[in-house]
Write a protein that holds these residues in place. Structure first.
Motif, PDB file in Angstrom:
ATOM      1  N   ASP A  42       0.776  -1.299  -0.139  1.00 55.85           N
ATOM      2  CA  ASP A  42       0.052  -0.028   0.140  1.00 55.85           C
ATOM      3  C   ASP A  42       0.863   1.088   0.068  1.00 55.85           C
ATOM      4  O   ASP A  42       0.133   2.415  -0.164  1.00 55.85           O
ATOM      5  CB  ASP A  42      -0.772   0.088   1.243  1.00 55.85           C
ATOM      6  N   ARG A  43       1.953   1.064   0.316  1.00 58.46           N
ATOM      7  CA  ARG A  43       3.005   2.222   0.257  1.00 58.46           C
ATOM      8  C   ARG A  43       3.777   2.502  -0.927  1.00 58.46           C
ATOM      9  O   ARG A  43       4.152   1.393  -1.591  1.00 58.46           O
ATOM     10  CB  ARG A  43       3.959   2.078   1.358  1.00 58.46           C
ATOM     11  N   THR A  44       4.114   3.557  -1.533  1.00 62.30           N
ATOM     12  CA  THR A  44       4.787   3.932  -2.840  1.00 62.30           C
ATOM     13  C   THR A  44       6.397   3.477  -2.625  1.00 62.30           C
ATOM     14  O   THR A  44       7.004   3.213  -3.483  1.00 62.30           O
ATOM     15  CB  THR A  44       4.619   5.041  -3.384  1.00 62.30           C
ATOM     16  N   THR A  45       7.045   3.715  -1.382  1.00 68.38           N
ATOM     17  CA  THR A  45       8.268   3.070  -1.017  1.00 68.38           C
ATOM     18  C   THR A  45       8.299   2.228  -0.166  1.00 68.38           C
ATOM     19  O   THR A  45       8.653   2.476   1.145  1.00 68.38           O
ATOM     20  CB  THR A  45       9.101   4.301  -0.518  1.00 68.38           C
ATOM     21  N   SER A  46       7.747   0.975  -0.310  1.00 66.34           N
ATOM     22  CA  SER A  46       7.755  -0.236   0.586  1.00 66.34           C
ATOM     23  C   SER A  46       8.808  -1.112   0.363  1.00 66.34           C
ATOM     24  O   SER A  46       8.820  -1.882  -0.559  1.00 66.34           O
ATOM     25  CB  SER A  46       6.457  -0.775   0.543  1.00 66.34           C
ATOM     26  N   GLY A  47      10.313  -1.026   0.902  1.00 64.92           N
ATOM     27  CA  GLY A  47      11.386  -1.845   0.787  1.00 64.92           C
ATOM     28  C   GLY A  47      11.004  -3.139   1.093  1.00 64.92           C
ATOM     29  O   GLY A  47      11.722  -4.109   0.939  1.00 64.92           O
ATOM     30  N   ASP A  48      10.161  -3.448   2.043  1.00 69.31           N
ATOM     31  CA  ASP A  48       9.759  -4.608   2.547  1.00 69.31           C
ATOM     32  C   ASP A  48       9.061  -5.535   1.756  1.00 69.31           C
ATOM     33  O   ASP A  48       8.883  -6.789   1.891  1.00 69.31           O
ATOM     34  CB  ASP A  48       9.037  -4.535   3.809  1.00 69.31           C
ATOM     35  N   SER A  49       8.738  -5.112   0.560  1.00 71.32           N
ATOM     36  CA  SER A  49       8.176  -6.063  -0.570  1.00 71.32           C
ATOM     37  C   SER A  49       9.338  -7.016  -1.252  1.00 71.32           C
ATOM     38  O   SER A  49       8.841  -8.185  -1.784  1.00 71.32           O
ATOM     39  CB  SER A  49       7.238  -5.196  -1.521  1.00 71.32           C
ATOM     40  N   LEU A  50      10.506  -6.549  -0.987  1.00 69.65           N
ATOM     41  CA  LEU A  50      11.373  -7.512  -1.540  1.00 69.65           C
ATOM     42  C   LEU A  50      11.922  -8.455  -0.493  1.00 69.65           C
ATOM     43  O   LEU A  50      12.689  -9.424  -0.604  1.00 69.65           O
ATOM     44  CB  LEU A  50      12.761  -6.709  -1.919  1.00 69.65           C
ATOM     45  N   SER A  51      11.624  -8.097   0.954  1.00 66.24           N
ATOM     46  CA  SER A  51      12.262  -8.908   1.827  1.00 66.24           C
ATOM     47  C   SER A  51      11.746 -10.470   1.802  1.00 66.24           C
ATOM     48  O   SER A  51      12.638 -11.306   2.023  1.00 66.24           O
ATOM     49  CB  SER A  51      11.974  -8.446   3.251  1.00 66.24           C
TER      50      SER A  51
END
Length: 140
Positions: A42-51
């Protein structure tokens, strides 16, 4: 007996890779459920989608190294590649946990962007159309 744990780790890693792929690149009902359950898209800068990608790959590599050393214990030549695979796997797991911080994500790995691309919600530059952008109050 330790090889059972190695195969369990490999299964966990491969399932994690499968779930990341399905959530990012498909529109199946299970992918929609996983996108609803997790708010990381839901966030435009979600680095945790790569985790999940890094952690699952790390689990798979670490388990592969353990399987190699369990089934080929007497071959000394396998020790160096096995140790290298284990170190790479551990590094990917650490990077995966670092990705829980809100860093920007490349578009190829962002599930929200891939969903918008599949459904024509982007303009010719690849930016979200105004009617599909999330505002700050919708994001929280």
């Amino acid at each position: 007996m330790s090889y059972l744990w190695s195969f369990a780790g490999l299964a966990i890693g491969l399932f994690g890779l499968y779930s990341w792929y399905v959530e990012t690149y498909t529109d199946s009902p299970i992918a929609a459920l996983w996108r609803e359950m997790g708010d990381r898209n839901d966030r435009t800068t979600s680095g945790d989608s790569l985790s999940p990608l890094f952690i699952s790959t790390g689990f798979s590599l670490f388990a592969l190294a353990a399987i190699l050393t369990d089934f080929l214990p007497n071959i000394r030549i396998i020790l160096i590649p096995s140790l290298s695979i284990a170190i790479i796997g551990l590094a990917l797991i650490v990077i995966g946990f670092i990705c829980f911080f809100p860093f920007p994500v490349p578009r190829w790995a962002d599930a929200r962007y891939q969903y918008m691309k599949r459904h024509g919600m982007l303009d010719e530059n690849g930016d979200p159309l105004p009617q599909f952008e999330l505002s700050e109050e919708e994001d929280s």
